[in-house]
Design a protein around this motif. Structure first.
Motif: not given
Length: 177
Positions: A55, A69, A71, A74, A79-82
């Motif tokens: 992360n 970035k 991540a 999920k 969070k799965g945001d990268g």
């Protein structure tokens, strides 16, 4: 053109047949594994990971610097945001294999058969079947689309640096700085 899907295994385990590539290894025979070493290098890439591991961030400084970035996906609690390492590995493998495919076609005077080819990778992260291994392992599937020549695909698999790394292993040195 119709898509061709070739699940590739190490070439030492295969024999060429007129209908394609077929598996011939005796599964009861243990496989000896060496390590691929280099006599020199023509290029090197340098990357640095910082922050919270999967992360955090990763950077590569070279001809075209890149910073991403990272991540956790999920499905494994992130969070799965990268991006994640499996995506990067898959992208690198697909690109390297496509270059190898096009080079092998050109060397065989069949450049045209791989000009519009695509290589798709699926990189699976999961638990090893060996109960003594903790953590995760990878499984990779390559699909070659737009090239129907099994011999060219097999030659690309033999030539590709990623395929060689997975088949033969790579020399890894861990240093404390």
């Amino acid at each position: 053109m119709r898509p061709t899907q070739a699940m590739l295994r190490p070439l030492t385990d295969r024999a060429m047949a007129s209908a394609g590539v077929r598996h011939v290894r005796n599964p009861n025979m243990p496989r000896a594994r060496g390590i691929l070493t280099l006599k020199d290098h023509v290029y090197f890439a340098k990357a640095t990971a910082e922050g919270s591991g999967r992360n955090g961030t990763v950077k590569s400084n070279g001809d075209a610097p890149l910073e991403l970035k990272m991540a956790m996906p999920k499905v494994i609690g992130g969070k799965g945001d990268g991006q994640n390492p499996e995506q990067l590995f898959g992208m690198g493998y697909a690109s390297c294999f496509l270059g190898s495919l096009q080079l092998m076609a050109a060397r065989a005077n069949k450049k045209h058969i791989a000009e519009n080819a695509k290589v798709h990778t699926n990189v699976f992260l999961g638990h090893p079947t060996d109960p003594d291994l903790e953590g995760f392992g990878l499984r990779v599937e390559l699909s070659v689309e737009g090239c129907e020549d099994d011999e060219i695909i097999a030659a690309a698999h033999e030539f590709c640096a990623y395929s060689r790394a997975l088949k033969h292993g790579v020399e890894v040195t861990v240093n404390k700085v």
